[in-house]
Design an enzyme around this catalytic site. Sequence first.
Site, PDB file in Angstrom:
ATOM      1  N   THR A 150     -15.052  49.035   9.385  1.00  0.00           N
ATOM      2  CA  THR A 150     -16.290  49.353   8.328  1.00  0.00           C
ATOM      3  C   THR A 150     -17.307  50.322   8.884  1.00  0.00           C
ATOM      4  O   THR A 150     -17.557  50.192  10.016  1.00  0.00           O
ATOM      5  CB  THR A 150     -16.629  48.033   7.851  1.00  0.00           C
ATOM      6  OG1 THR A 150     -17.765  48.150   7.068  1.00  0.00           O
ATOM      7  CG2 THR A 150     -16.998  46.976   9.030  1.00  0.00           C
ATOM      8  N   ASP A 151     -18.124  50.699   7.783  1.00  0.00           N
ATOM      9  CA  ASP A 151     -19.495  51.619   8.152  1.00  0.00           C
ATOM     10  C   ASP A 151     -20.403  50.624   8.561  1.00  0.00           C
ATOM     11  O   ASP A 151     -21.473  50.986   9.319  1.00  0.00           O
ATOM     12  CB  ASP A 151     -19.660  52.587   7.312  1.00  0.00           C
ATOM     13  CG  ASP A 151     -19.964  52.031   5.975  1.00  0.00           C
ATOM     14  OD1 ASP A 151     -19.815  50.753   5.722  1.00  0.00           O
ATOM     15  OD2 ASP A 151     -20.463  52.703   5.049  1.00  0.00           O
ATOM     16  N   GLU A 152     -20.245  49.312   8.236  1.00  0.00           N
ATOM     17  CA  GLU A 152     -21.409  48.284   8.631  1.00  0.00           C
ATOM     18  C   GLU A 152     -21.748  48.062   9.918  1.00  0.00           C
ATOM     19  O   GLU A 152     -22.831  47.455  10.513  1.00  0.00           O
ATOM     20  CB  GLU A 152     -20.783  47.056   7.862  1.00  0.00           C
ATOM     21  CG  GLU A 152     -21.029  47.090   6.457  1.00  0.00           C
ATOM     22  CD  GLU A 152     -20.956  45.750   5.666  1.00  0.00           C
ATOM     23  OE1 GLU A 152     -20.755  45.552   4.511  1.00  0.00           O
ATOM     24  OE2 GLU A 152     -21.689  44.969   6.092  1.00  0.00           O
ATOM     25  N   TYR A 176     -20.485  39.147   9.509  1.00  0.00           N
ATOM     26  CA  TYR A 176     -19.284  39.855   9.269  1.00  0.00           C
ATOM     27  C   TYR A 176     -19.221  41.082  10.055  1.00  0.00           C
ATOM     28  O   TYR A 176     -18.275  41.389  10.835  1.00  0.00           O
ATOM     29  CB  TYR A 176     -19.242  40.334   7.804  1.00  0.00           C
ATOM     30  CG  TYR A 176     -18.286  41.349   7.477  1.00  0.00           C
ATOM     31  CD1 TYR A 176     -16.934  41.227   7.500  1.00  0.00           C
ATOM     32  CD2 TYR A 176     -18.864  42.623   6.926  1.00  0.00           C
ATOM     33  CE1 TYR A 176     -16.010  42.176   7.185  1.00  0.00           C
ATOM     34  CE2 TYR A 176     -17.987  43.773   6.659  1.00  0.00           C
ATOM     35  CZ  TYR A 176     -16.647  43.486   7.095  1.00  0.00           C
ATOM     36  OH  TYR A 176     -15.722  44.692   6.685  1.00  0.00           O
ATOM     37  N   LYS A 180     -16.671  42.446  13.173  1.00  0.00           N
ATOM     38  CA  LYS A 180     -16.079  43.686  12.921  1.00  0.00           C
ATOM     39  C   LYS A 180     -16.049  44.352  14.286  1.00  0.00           C
ATOM     40  O   LYS A 180     -15.223  44.961  14.640  1.00  0.00           O
ATOM     41  CB  LYS A 180     -16.049  44.387  11.714  1.00  0.00           C
ATOM     42  CG  LYS A 180     -15.592  43.660  10.337  1.00  0.00           C
ATOM     43  CD  LYS A 180     -14.030  43.381  10.316  1.00  0.00           C
ATOM     44  CE  LYS A 180     -13.452  45.017  10.183  1.00  0.00           C
ATOM     45  NZ  LYS A 180     -11.915  44.869   9.904  1.00  0.00           N
TER      46      LYS A 180
HETATM   47  P1  NAD Z   1      -9.797  41.025   1.466  1.00  0.00           P
HETATM   48  O1  NAD Z   1     -10.743  40.015   1.865  1.00  0.00           O
HETATM   49  O2  NAD Z   1      -9.586  41.388  -0.009  1.00  0.00           O
HETATM   50  O3  NAD Z   1      -8.373  41.035   2.083  1.00  0.00           O
HETATM   51  C1  NAD Z   1      -8.136  40.593   3.291  1.00  0.00           C
HETATM   52  C2  NAD Z   1      -6.531  39.970   3.491  1.00  0.00           C
HETATM   53  O4  NAD Z   1      -6.561  39.536   4.802  1.00  0.00           O
HETATM   54  C3  NAD Z   1      -6.330  38.681   2.448  1.00  0.00           C
HETATM   55  O5  NAD Z   1      -5.265  38.891   2.167  1.00  0.00           O
HETATM   56  C4  NAD Z   1      -6.277  37.522   3.302  1.00  0.00           C
HETATM   57  O6  NAD Z   1      -5.199  36.608   3.148  1.00  0.00           O
HETATM   58  C5  NAD Z   1      -5.970  38.021   4.767  1.00  0.00           C
HETATM   59  N1  NAD Z   1      -6.289  37.377   5.889  1.00  0.00           N
HETATM   60  C6  NAD Z   1      -7.441  36.836   6.317  1.00  0.00           C
HETATM   61  N2  NAD Z   1      -7.296  36.291   7.463  1.00  0.00           N
HETATM   62  C7  NAD Z   1      -6.185  36.386   7.893  1.00  0.00           C
HETATM   63  C8  NAD Z   1      -5.512  35.860   9.018  1.00  0.00           C
HETATM   64  N3  NAD Z   1      -6.052  35.089   9.980  1.00  0.00           N
HETATM   65  N4  NAD Z   1      -4.127  36.384   9.288  1.00  0.00           N
HETATM   66  C9  NAD Z   1      -3.542  36.980   8.386  1.00  0.00           C
HETATM   67  N5  NAD Z   1      -4.122  37.278   7.282  1.00  0.00           N
HETATM   68  C10 NAD Z   1      -5.371  37.087   7.018  1.00  0.00           C
HETATM   69  O7  NAD Z   1     -10.296  42.302   2.345  1.00  0.00           O
HETATM   70  P2  NAD Z   1     -10.431  43.817   2.012  1.00  0.00           P
HETATM   71  O8  NAD Z   1     -11.729  44.225   0.968  1.00  0.00           O
HETATM   72  O9  NAD Z   1      -9.019  44.295   1.444  1.00  0.00           O
HETATM   73  O10 NAD Z   1     -10.702  44.889   3.506  1.00  0.00           O
HETATM   74  C11 NAD Z   1      -9.448  44.761   4.327  1.00  0.00           C
HETATM   75  C12 NAD Z   1      -9.934  45.403   5.785  1.00  0.00           C
HETATM   76  O11 NAD Z   1     -10.762  46.525   5.208  1.00  0.00           O
HETATM   77  C13 NAD Z   1     -10.936  44.613   6.154  1.00  0.00           C
HETATM   78  O12 NAD Z   1     -10.635  44.426   7.630  1.00  0.00           O
HETATM   79  C14 NAD Z   1     -12.127  44.856   5.955  1.00  0.00           C
HETATM   80  O13 NAD Z   1     -13.169  44.537   6.988  1.00  0.00           O
HETATM   81  C15 NAD Z   1     -12.089  46.396   5.877  1.00  0.00           C
HETATM   82  N6  NAD Z   1     -13.089  47.150   5.067  1.00  0.00           N
HETATM   83  C16 NAD Z   1     -13.191  46.802   3.671  1.00  0.00           C
HETATM   84  C17 NAD Z   1     -14.310  47.631   2.926  1.00  0.00           C
HETATM   85  C18 NAD Z   1     -14.155  47.056   1.583  1.00  0.00           C
HETATM   86  O14 NAD Z   1     -15.207  47.618   0.772  1.00  0.00           O
HETATM   87  N7  NAD Z   1     -13.809  46.014   0.954  1.00  0.00           N
HETATM   88  C19 NAD Z   1     -14.670  48.584   3.536  1.00  0.00           C
HETATM   89  C20 NAD Z   1     -14.266  49.025   4.616  1.00  0.00           C
HETATM   90  C21 NAD Z   1     -13.760  48.286   5.702  1.00  0.00           C
HETATM   91  O1  DAU Z   2     -19.841  49.329   3.841  1.00  0.00           O
HETATM   92  C1  DAU Z   2     -18.148  48.501   3.860  1.00  0.00           C
HETATM   93  C2  DAU Z   2     -18.350  47.138   3.390  1.00  0.00           C
HETATM   94  O2  DAU Z   2     -18.740  46.988   2.078  1.00  0.00           O
HETATM   95  C3  DAU Z   2     -17.206  46.218   3.813  1.00  0.00           C
HETATM   96  O3  DAU Z   2     -17.144  46.292   5.323  1.00  0.00           O
HETATM   97  C4  DAU Z   2     -17.182  44.809   3.290  1.00  0.00           C
HETATM   98  O4  DAU Z   2     -15.892  44.200   3.655  1.00  0.00           O
HETATM   99  C5  DAU Z   2     -17.490  44.951   1.911  1.00  0.00           C
HETATM  100  O5  DAU Z   2     -17.506  43.670   1.191  1.00  0.00           O
HETATM  101  C6  DAU Z   2     -18.751  45.788   1.310  1.00  0.00           C
HETATM  102  O6  DAU Z   2     -19.763  45.101   1.836  1.00  0.00           O
HETATM  103  P1  DAU Z   2     -21.069  45.029   0.956  1.00  0.00           P
HETATM  104  O7  DAU Z   2     -22.104  43.860   1.384  1.00  0.00           O
HETATM  105  O8  DAU Z   2     -21.911  46.411   0.800  1.00  0.00           O
HETATM  106  O9  DAU Z   2     -20.476  44.666  -0.513  1.00  0.00           O
HETATM  107  P2  DAU Z   2     -20.756  43.930  -1.849  1.00  0.00           P
HETATM  108  O10 DAU Z   2     -19.877  44.338  -2.759  1.00  0.00           O
HETATM  109  O11 DAU Z   2     -20.804  42.429  -1.234  1.00  0.00           O
HETATM  110  O12 DAU Z   2     -22.120  44.204  -1.869  1.00  0.00           O
HETATM  111  C7  DAU Z   2     -22.745  45.668  -2.288  1.00  0.00           C
HETATM  112  C8  DAU Z   2     -24.063  45.552  -2.540  1.00  0.00           C
HETATM  113  O13 DAU Z   2     -24.343  44.952  -3.757  1.00  0.00           O
HETATM  114  C9  DAU Z   2     -24.795  45.188  -1.593  1.00  0.00           C
HETATM  115  O14 DAU Z   2     -26.035  46.013  -1.439  1.00  0.00           O
HETATM  116  C10 DAU Z   2     -25.177  43.553  -2.122  1.00  0.00           C
HETATM  117  C11 DAU Z   2     -25.267  43.861  -3.579  1.00  0.00           C
HETATM  118  N1  DAU Z   2     -25.014  42.862  -4.704  1.00  0.00           N
HETATM  119  C12 DAU Z   2     -23.707  42.254  -4.007  1.00  0.00           C
HETATM  120  C13 DAU Z   2     -23.139  41.234  -4.779  1.00  0.00           C
HETATM  121  C14 DAU Z   2     -21.803  40.582  -4.670  1.00  0.00           C
HETATM  122  C15 DAU Z   2     -25.717  42.430  -5.542  1.00  0.00           C
HETATM  123  O15 DAU Z   2     -26.597  42.960  -5.927  1.00  0.00           O
HETATM  124  N2  DAU Z   2     -25.092  41.407  -6.268  1.00  0.00           N
HETATM  125  C16 DAU Z   2     -23.997  40.795  -6.161  1.00  0.00           C
HETATM  126  O16 DAU Z   2     -23.640  39.715  -6.811  1.00  0.00           O
END
Ligand code: NAD
Ligand code: DAU
Length: 370
Positions: A150-152, A176, A180
Site C-alpha cells: 500500500t501507499d500508506e 495497519y 504492511k
Molecule cells: P480485503 O480485506 O477485502 O481482503 C483480504 C482477504 O484476505 C480476505 O478474503 C480475507 O479472508 C483474507 N485473509 C485475511 N487474513 C488471512 C490469512 N491469515 N490467511 C489467508 N487469508 C486471509 O482486502 P483488500 O482491500 O482486497 O486488500 C488486498 C491487499 O491489497 C491487502 O494486502 C491490502 O493491504 C492491499 N491494498 C489494499 C488497498 C485498498 O484500497 N483496498 C490499497 C492498497 C493495497
Molecule cells: O491507500 C491505500 C489504503 O486505502 C489501503 O492500504 C487500505 O487497505 C484501504 O482500506 C484504504 O485505506 P483508507 O483508510 O484510506 O480507506 P477508507 O476507505 O477506510 O477511508 C478513505 C478515507 O475516507 C479516509 O480519509 C477515511 C475517510 N472515511 C472513511 C470511512 C470508512 C470517512 O470519512 N468516513 C468513513 O465512514
Amino acid sequence: MPLTDTVHSALGTTDRPPRRLLVTGGAGFIGSNFVHYWCDRYPQDRLVVLDALTYAGNRNNLAGLEQQARIRFVHGNISDRPLLNRLLNTESIDTIAHFAAESHVDRSILEPDAFVQTNVVGTFTLLEAFRHHWQRRGQPAGDRFLHVSTDEVYGSLEPTDPPFTESTPYAPNSPYSASKAGGDHLVRAYHHTYHLPTLIGHSSNNYGPYHFPEKLIPLLCVNILLGKPLPIYGDGQQVRDWLHVSDHCSALDALIHRGQPGQTYNIGSNHEVKNIDLVYQICDLMNELAPTLSVAPCQQLITFVRDRPGHDRRYATDSNKLKTQVGWSPAYTLESGLRQTIQWYLDHPHWWIPLLSPTYQQYYAKLYGE
Ligand code: NAD
Ligand code: DAU
C-alpha cells in the site's frame, strides 16, 4: 515469429508456458477481482486461491469461477506452514500473488493483533515456504513472489508536498500501515539475502465491485441505498488518490510479466480528491443513476462525525516508474470508474445485503461513539 502482446490479449493467450499461481486472499476485494481478471486473460493458467475467509473473505466473490477445473479454492491460513508446503509442492506453484491481509485502518486501531499476525507473521511464513520451495526446484528465474502493498507505508503528505515516489522513506502511522511496512521489509530482505524473485506494488486507494462496505466508497453506496447517514470523518478535507481495482489488476499483471525482481513500484491514478468532494460526486451520480431513491437528493444524508485517531491527511502516488519502465497506464477516469462502481452496487443488492452484520454495526458505534 512470436505474436504481439495485443494479439495475445485479443486471443486470451500468451506465448509463454502456463503459470501456476497461488493467490492468497483471493476471496477478498482486490484478490477476487484479480482472479476474475486473470481467468479472463490467461485461460491456460492454473490458479489456487488460498483464503482464511475472515469477515472480509466471501466465496460469492468467486461465483462462476470455482466450477472451472483450473481453479481450486482452499480454505486456509497463510500462517499454516504445513498447508503452504503441501500446496506449493503438490500444485507446483511458480507464482505467488499475495493479497491476504487485514486491510481496514479503523479495525487496526481497535484490534491490532490480527494485523501483526497476518500482515507480518503470515507474510513471513509465506516467504519462508516459498523460499524453500523455490530453492528445492533449482531457483527457476521465471518464478515470482508479488507482494501487494500500500501507499500508506509512506505516511501522510502536506498539501504542497510532491507525491510519494519509491524512494520516499517509510513513515507508517496506523497499526495497519505499520504491519504492511513490516511485511514489505521482510519481502525486501528475502530478495537481498536469498535472491528470491520478489516484486512489491504500493497501490493507492482502490474502489470497484466486491468492495466490502466498511471502506468509504462502498459504505457510501450502500448507506445511500439504505437511506442511512453518510459519515464523514473530521472536516472531510483529507485527500486520497483513487484507483479502479481493474487498473490495479492490470498493473499487477504488468509487474508479474515485466517487473524487475527486487524492485518496488507505486501504483496510482493521479485522481487526488478530497473526501468531501468525493462524497458530493458520488451523491450526484447516485441521484442521476437512481432517480427514484426515496432519500433524493442524497446529499442530505451527509453527516460529519468524530475523526479517525491519527488520520492521515493526504496520500498521492507518483507512478512514473511503473509507466515508463514496465509500460502501464490506467484505463478508468475517476468519473467513469465511479459510474461503473455505483451501477454495480445498484445491480447487486443480493451481494451486499448479507454483509450488513450486527458485528459491523458494533464496530462502527464503538469507534465513533454513535
Ligand atoms: P480485503 O480485506 O477485502 O481482503 C483480504 C482477504 O484476505 C480476505 O478474503 C480475507 O479472508 C483474507 N485473509 C485475511 N487474513 C488471512 C490469512 N491469515 N490467511 C489467508 N487469508 C486471509 O482486502 P483488500 O482491500 O482486497 O486488500 C488486498 C491487499 O491489497 C491487502 O494486502 C491490502 O493491504 C492491499 N491494498 C489494499 C488497498 C485498498 O484500497 N483496498 C490499497 C492498497 C493495497
Ligand atoms: O491507500 C491505500 C489504503 O486505502 C489501503 O492500504 C487500505 O487497505 C484501504 O482500506 C484504504 O485505506 P483508507 O483508510 O484510506 O480507506 P477508507 O476507505 O477506510 O477511508 C478513505 C478515507 O475516507 C479516509 O480519509 C477515511 C475517510 N472515511 C472513511 C470511512 C470508512 C470517512 O470519512 N468516513 C468513513 O465512514
